[in-house]
Design an enzyme around this catalytic site. Sequence first.
Site, short mmCIF file in Angstrom:
data_model
loop_
_atom_site.label_atom_id
_atom_site.label_comp_id
_atom_site.label_asym_id
_atom_site.label_seq_id
_atom_site.Cartn_x
_atom_site.Cartn_y
_atom_site.Cartn_z
N HIS A 47 0.90 -1.27 0.03
CA HIS A 47 -0.04 -0.10 -0.17
C HIS A 47 0.98 1.31 0.18
CE1 HIS A 47 -3.82 -2.36 0.51
NE2 HIS A 47 -3.00 -2.73 1.39
N GLU A 152 -5.06 -13.32 6.04
CA GLU A 152 -6.07 -12.14 6.32
C GLU A 152 -7.23 -12.25 5.51
OE1 GLU A 152 -3.71 -8.77 5.21
OE2 GLU A 152 -3.30 -9.56 3.28
N ASP A 178 -7.97 -6.56 6.43
CA ASP A 178 -8.57 -7.35 5.44
C ASP A 178 -9.26 -8.74 5.93
OD1 ASP A 178 -7.46 -6.48 2.97
OD2 ASP A 178 -5.60 -6.59 3.64
C1 3PY Z 1 -4.38 -5.86 7.16
O1 3PY Z 1 -4.98 -5.47 8.59
O2 3PY Z 1 -5.12 -6.37 6.39
C2 3PY Z 1 -2.92 -5.75 7.14
O3 3PY Z 1 -2.64 -5.83 6.05
C3 3PY Z 1 -1.76 -5.07 8.19
O4 3PY Z 1 -2.64 -3.95 8.88
MG MG Z 2 -3.71 -6.61 4.92
#
Ligand code: 3PY
Ligand code: MG
Length: 259
Positions: A47, A152, A178
């Site tokens: 990001h 995630e 995520d």
């Molecule tokens: C998320 O929270 O999805 C990350 O990749 C780290 O903050």
């Molecule tokens: Mg993430």
Amino acid sequence: MIQDNPLQKSLTAGQTTVGPFCKMSEPTIYELAGLAGFDFAIIDMEHGPLGFETAQQLVRTCELAGISPVIRIPANQAEYVQRALDIGAHAVQAPEINTPADAQRLVDAAKFHPVGQRGVCRFVRAAQYTQIDKQKYFGLANRGQLVVAHIEGQTGFENLDAILTVTGIDVLFIGPYDLSQSLGVPGQTDHPRVQDAMTDIVNRSRAAGKTVGTFVETSEQAVHWMNRGVLYIAYSVDVGLLLEAFRSVVESVRPSDQA
Ligand code: 3PY
Ligand code: MG
């Protein structure tokens, strides 16, 4: 240098480590992270605007500042894994590991034979541009450069037990944001559905003998996860921390009738 990886030393010793995600290209930020006493900084290429040429300078800066440079790559693709490790990252952190095949692909790209199939080149910073002995580099890199896998997504959560069987992943990293989206409550990282999933991932990963990491935004959250054995704590993001500091200065000096 990959022969001296403070993050790896601390994690191997079972110590908690803390560091911010960083999106800024200014080396001073990474010096400040070192001076503040962080253990690592995550140079975030998933990001934000950072590219590999800048990342290499930031890897150098982290080492001069005495902290481990971790690179979060834009996606779990071999060319990103390889380039992050070639420029000397102490750890490569890959987003969205959802299946054992994803995890195996990550390990294959991150490790040389006999563990994986990382593309071979010694004319890179990690190998000190061939200064490290040919016979030693491949083993050194395999041992000294960590692999961090993001769990995630709901699919990753469902496949966790199978992902845990893949050897070569050093840290399972839970991405709460995520994960929250994937569980249908985007951004609500405190939602019980997200918290329960995170706790379950921590417990199952630790039971499998794995090191676990996650992202936090407050010291309460950090303590919560540290008390549950999470050793790799990514604490907020450089830009957010700076904004918070700026805002608190403004709020402390501006008369309330001008707010
Ligand atoms: C998320 O929270 O999805 C990350 O990749 C780290 O903050
Ligand atoms: Mg993430």
